[in-house]
Design a protein around this motif. Structure first.
Motif, PDB file in Angstrom:
ATOM      1  N   HIS A  92      -1.517   6.425  -3.919  1.00 57.83           N
ATOM      2  CA  HIS A  92      -0.435   5.670  -3.273  1.00 57.83           C
ATOM      3  C   HIS A  92       0.931   6.310  -3.530  1.00 57.83           C
ATOM      4  O   HIS A  92       1.956   5.638  -3.536  1.00 57.83           O
ATOM      5  N   GLY A  93       0.934   7.617  -3.782  1.00 60.27           N
ATOM      6  CA  GLY A  93       2.179   8.313  -4.035  1.00 60.27           C
ATOM      7  C   GLY A  93       2.675   8.185  -5.462  1.00 60.27           C
ATOM      8  O   GLY A  93       3.718   8.734  -5.821  1.00 60.27           O
ATOM      9  N   GLY A  94       1.947   7.460  -6.297  1.00 61.75           N
ATOM     10  CA  GLY A  94       2.361   7.292  -7.689  1.00 61.75           C
ATOM     11  C   GLY A  94       3.592   6.435  -7.859  1.00 61.75           C
ATOM     12  O   GLY A  94       4.233   6.457  -8.911  1.00 61.75           O
ATOM     13  N   THR A  95       3.923   5.622  -6.842  1.00 68.31           N
ATOM     14  CA  THR A  95       5.186   4.868  -6.867  1.00 68.31           C
ATOM     15  C   THR A  95       5.039   3.425  -7.315  1.00 68.31           C
ATOM     16  O   THR A  95       6.047   2.740  -7.494  1.00 68.31           O
ATOM     17  N   GLY A  96       3.823   2.943  -7.485  1.00 65.37           N
ATOM     18  CA  GLY A  96       3.627   1.518  -7.692  1.00 65.37           C
ATOM     19  C   GLY A  96       3.584   1.095  -9.145  1.00 65.37           C
ATOM     20  O   GLY A  96       3.377   1.905 -10.064  1.00 65.37           O
ATOM     21  N   CYS A  97       3.741  -0.203  -9.346  1.00 67.46           N
ATOM     22  CA  CYS A  97       3.661  -0.768 -10.691  1.00 67.46           C
ATOM     23  C   CYS A  97       2.239  -0.700 -11.234  1.00 67.46           C
ATOM     24  O   CYS A  97       2.022  -0.857 -12.443  1.00 67.46           O
TER      25      CYS A  97
END
Length: 461
Positions: free
Chosen positions: A277-282
């Motif tokens: 997921h792009g490494g952007t999430g919590c």
């Protein structure tokens, strides 16, 4: 691949009297600085009037609400809304947010799926001993009734990923009227979702989109009964003592590997947990704790992440997120500052790959820590960045606390029991499960309905 469009999309405020194009507008640019949308900003007076109308609005019957949300799911995923087809919408979200387009498309499918199952999700949160209505036959002998804490729910939305927008429609299913303040970074998703919900039958006084500047943002929370706010540690601290506001902050999700398991058997899961997921999430992995020498795992992670190409976000093969060059440089500087004293395996000299159009890819970073108690283990970054530390049984649970998700790859059932019982760990995944795994009907950071609803006793003649 859809080519870039030079059209600037007007994203009007959606108030209690319909669409409103204000004189005060914010230009939303993509990662290269190109104009993408013009977002109408509304003043506090507009917010107040909208919320007043929402407080006075009637609530549709429960089955009607569920049906409209299901219809909105189909419209959100398949219809042309705000003049944008699903493909054009996904392209613009990818370009303004820097999220890989494959992630955006998968998230559209996930949001639609969650909306279709919204009844299933909220029912899982309802206490088994509680009924929905005061006039249920069971209340004649005394019963708990599940009721709302208020009527109007305000949302200060996140902009790092479209996924959180799958959550707040649960409030509509429970009978709330919902007002959403979109993120300036990515307003397309909430605008599309509110438009879909209205097209499915929800009244303008039942679900609204209220873009504001920072000065007017407080009016939204003051005028609602309860609210949901996304942000960093500062937001969590600000609202920690406010029982009417649910803050959603950093996740600091983690993976633990104990000595009896071979990390090589789980490398795909670890890499995906960091970069998915792009490494952007919590729910992306911030830190990995290894019972043993962490160096071999660091080397393997660095090798895998280094092999990922640097691509613009609208490329179907893109994995890493993209940001405007100035933003990317600031994030890189912050990482390098926080990483002082660690051993870099990847990203020690920087994590940027400029794309030549004013934007840059935020590539992966892998740093080894000397101790599980090192402060870097709690540093969450909006790109694939992982801190790898040694861990021993003597270190105990202290380094693992404060995790939204903890994947425990272990055969130690006693340790698992202790992790599940630890109050500061939100979710425990045992075995080969990615930290970003979620499913309808299961809590994310608890059930949202736990915050929105309460039980009261009713007995009647």
């Amino acid at each position: 691949m859809i080519g870039p469009s030079t059209d600037v999309v007007p994203l009007d405020a959606l108030g209690a009297r319909g669409s409103y194009r204000s004189r005060s507008r914010l230009t939303v640019t993509d990662v290269a600085g190109q104009e993408s949308a013009e977002l109408s900003l509304v003043p506090s007076l507009f917010v107040d009037r909208t919320l007043k109308a929402m407080h006075l609005a009637a609530t549709p019957a429960r089955d009607v609400r569920i049906g409209m949300i299901a219809q909105a799911a189909e419209l959100f995923a398949t219809a042309t809304l705000d003049g944008l087809t699903p493909d054009a919408y996904a392209h613009r979200v990818s370009r303004v947010g820097g999220t890989p387009i494959s992630v955006v498309r998968a998230t559209v499918t996930a949001i639609a799926s969650r909306l279709r199952k919204v009844h299933h999700s909220v029912e899982h949160a309802r206490p088994t001993g509680a009924v929905h209505r005061w006039d249920d036959p069971l209340t004649r002998t005394g019963r708990a009734v599940w009721v709302r804490r208020g009527n109007v729910f305000a949302v200060h939305a996140a902009g790092n990923h479209p996924g959180p927008h799958s959550l707040w429609p649960e409030a509509l299913a429970l009978g709330y009227r919902v007002a959403v303040r979109p993120s300036r970074r990515e307003p397309y998703t909430p605008h599309r979702l509110v438009t879909a919900l209205r097209a499915a039958g929800f009244g303008d006084d039942q679900v609204a989109l209220l873009p504001t500047d920072h000065a007017a943002a407080g009016a939204l929370l003051r005028g609602a009964d309860v609210g949901l706010v996304y942000g960093g540690d500062d937001v969590v601290r600000k609202y920690a003592g406010n029982p009417s506001v649910l803050p959603q902050g950093p996740g600091r999700s983690k993976i633990l590997l104990t000595h009896e398991v071979d990390w090589r058997d789980h490398l795909d899961t670890i890499v995906d947990s960091v970069s998915g997921h792009g490494g952007t999430g919590c729910v992306n992995t911030t830190a990995v704790f290894v019972e043993g020498d962490p160096a071999p795992l660091c080397a393997a992670l660095a090798e895998r992440l280094a092999a990922v190409p640097s691509l613009p976000p609208q490329d179907p093969a893109a994995v890493f997120p993209v940001q405007p060059l100035a933003t990317a440089k600031a994030l890189e500087a912050h990482l390098l500052h926080r990483a002082v004293g660690t051993k870099p395996w990847l990203g020690g000299d920087g994590i940027l790959a400029e794309l030549g159009d004013g934007s840059a890819v935020l590539r992966g970073a892998v740093h080894q820590l000397d101790s599980p108690h090192a402060p870097q283990a709690t540093v969450e970054m909006p790109f694939p960045c992982v801190w790898v530390a040694p861990w021993t049984r003597e270190d105990g649970l202290a380094p693992l606390k404060g995790s939204l998700v903890l994947t425990a790859i272990t055969h130690d059932e006693g340790l698992v029991a202790a992790l599940v019982e630890e109050p500061s760990i939100g979710n425990v995944y045992v075995g080969d499960h990615r930290t970003y795994w979620m499913d309808s009907g299961l809590p994310h950071d608890g059930y949202l309905a736990e915050f929105l609803m309460r039980c009261k006793s009713v007995i009647r003649d």
